[in-house]
Design a protein around this motif. Structure first.
Motif, PDB file in Angstrom:
ATOM      1  N   ALA A   1       4.203  11.378  -8.951  1.00 28.00           N
ATOM      2  CA  ALA A   1       3.379  12.174  -9.859  1.00 28.00           C
ATOM      3  C   ALA A   1       3.416  13.652  -9.491  1.00 28.00           C
ATOM      4  O   ALA A   1       3.533  14.529 -10.364  1.00 28.00           O
ATOM      5  N   HIS A   2       3.330  13.952  -8.192  1.00 28.34           N
ATOM      6  CA  HIS A   2       3.352  15.352  -7.772  1.00 28.34           C
ATOM      7  C   HIS A   2       4.758  15.949  -7.896  1.00 28.34           C
ATOM      8  O   HIS A   2       4.905  17.110  -8.296  1.00 28.34           O
ATOM      9  N   TYR A   3       5.759  15.156  -7.563  1.00 29.79           N
ATOM     10  CA  TYR A   3       7.135  15.641  -7.660  1.00 29.79           C
ATOM     11  C   TYR A   3       7.512  15.914  -9.114  1.00 29.79           C
ATOM     12  O   TYR A   3       8.231  16.871  -9.414  1.00 29.79           O
TER      13      TYR A   3
ATOM     14  N   PHE B   1       0.822  -1.211   0.000  1.00 27.79           N
ATOM     15  CA  PHE B   1       0.000   0.000   0.000  1.00 27.79           C
ATOM     16  C   PHE B   1       0.858   1.265   0.000  1.00 27.79           C
ATOM     17  O   PHE B   1       0.419   2.308  -0.479  1.00 27.79           O
ATOM     18  N   THR B   2       2.080   1.163   0.537  1.00 26.18           N
ATOM     19  CA  THR B   2       2.952   2.333   0.483  1.00 26.18           C
ATOM     20  C   THR B   2       3.425   2.608  -0.944  1.00 26.18           C
ATOM     21  O   THR B   2       3.866   3.718  -1.239  1.00 26.18           O
ATOM     22  N   GLU B   3       3.334   1.607  -1.811  1.00 22.93           N
ATOM     23  CA  GLU B   3       3.723   1.825  -3.201  1.00 22.93           C
ATOM     24  C   GLU B   3       2.740   2.744  -3.916  1.00 22.93           C
ATOM     25  O   GLU B   3       3.116   3.459  -4.851  1.00 22.93           O
ATOM     26  N   ILE B   4       1.492   2.748  -3.473  1.00 24.85           N
ATOM     27  CA  ILE B   4       0.531   3.724  -3.998  1.00 24.85           C
ATOM     28  C   ILE B   4       0.961   5.129  -3.590  1.00 24.85           C
ATOM     29  O   ILE B   4       0.868   6.081  -4.370  1.00 24.85           O
ATOM     30  N   LEU B   5       1.453   5.244  -2.348  1.00 25.42           N
ATOM     31  CA  LEU B   5       1.987   6.527  -1.900  1.00 25.42           C
ATOM     32  C   LEU B   5       3.179   6.939  -2.753  1.00 25.42           C
ATOM     33  O   LEU B   5       3.332   8.120  -3.091  1.00 25.42           O
ATOM     34  N   GLY B   6       4.022   5.979  -3.118  1.00 25.05           N
ATOM     35  CA  GLY B   6       5.160   6.274  -3.976  1.00 25.05           C
ATOM     36  C   GLY B   6       4.737   6.782  -5.333  1.00 25.05           C
ATOM     37  O   GLY B   6       5.347   7.720  -5.874  1.00 25.05           O
TER      38      GLY B   6
END
Length: 212
Positions: A196-198, A186-191
């Motif tokens: 995308a924002h970076y 699930f942290t890969e979704i955060l990645g």
């Protein structure tokens, strides 16, 4: 620079990829130790976990390089591949947690029956055990394995079957692999979200006239 700006996204993405590298190494080491202890290769889930660990390790290196250099193309492919790794890791982790002891016994029994006598003797010596599991073999086959068993424990009254030892180790490996893999998937979704924002952030050190 307030959090949410270019530097914040960069540091967060770099830190997350360092964590991914550690998780990838953990998955590889635990899966390899499980197979090395006697969890035979017929449990293909273990091989799947190793593949996830290798891909996660490689993609984390790509992510770290792309984050440090703010490389647009590498960040795009990083997002796509990381999302695919998430899907695969999520499925493999669920499979690790869902496999029952009965299914493990069937897989081990099928492989044990295909082993040569020399291979069985090697497993019994390395694990210090005799036979597989009495309930999964004919009494004649189990008795034959016990008679041919060269393990030192045969001379004592506390000689376990190889099936008991392998299943205990398999359950331990699968629980760790499934739990760790599921949590960090699930942290890969955060990645993906951070990348995308970076990727859309403007580098304050870059020439103002250049594109993102």
């Amino acid at each position: 620079m307030v959090c949410g700006g270019f530097t914040c996204y960069k540091n967060a993405l770099c830190s997350l990829n360092v964590v991914y590298m550690l998780v990838g190494l953990l998955l590889i080491v635990v899966a390899a130790s499980g197979k090395g202890f006697g969890i035979v290769s017929s449990i293909r889930i273990i091989g799947g976990v190793v593949a996830v660990g290798v891909f996660l390790l490689l993609i984390s290196i790509v992510g770290l390089i792309s984050a440090l250099n703010h490389h647009q193309v590498m960040l795009f492919f990083y997002m796509v591949i990381l999302f695919l790794v998430f899907l695969f890791q999520f499925g493999v982790s669920c499979a690790c947690l869902a496999i029952t002891q009965g299914q493990q016994v069937k897989l081990l029994s099928a492989t044990w029956g295909l082993m040569s006598n020399e291979t069985r003797v090697g497993v019994e010596m390395s694990l210090d055990c005799c036979g597989l599991v009495n309930t999964t073999q004919s009494s004649e086959q189990f008795k034959q394995d016990i008679d041919l068993c060269p393990a030192p424990c045969k001379k004592t009254s506390t000689c376990f079957t190889c099936g008991d030892k392998m299943l205990h180790r398999a359950a331990w490996s699968l629980r760790i692999l499934g739990g760790v893999g599921l949590f960090f998937s699930f942290t890969e979704i955060l990645g993906v979200w951070l990348a995308a924002h970076y990727r859309n952030q403007k580098d304050p050190k870059a020439n103002p006239s250049t594109l993102l």
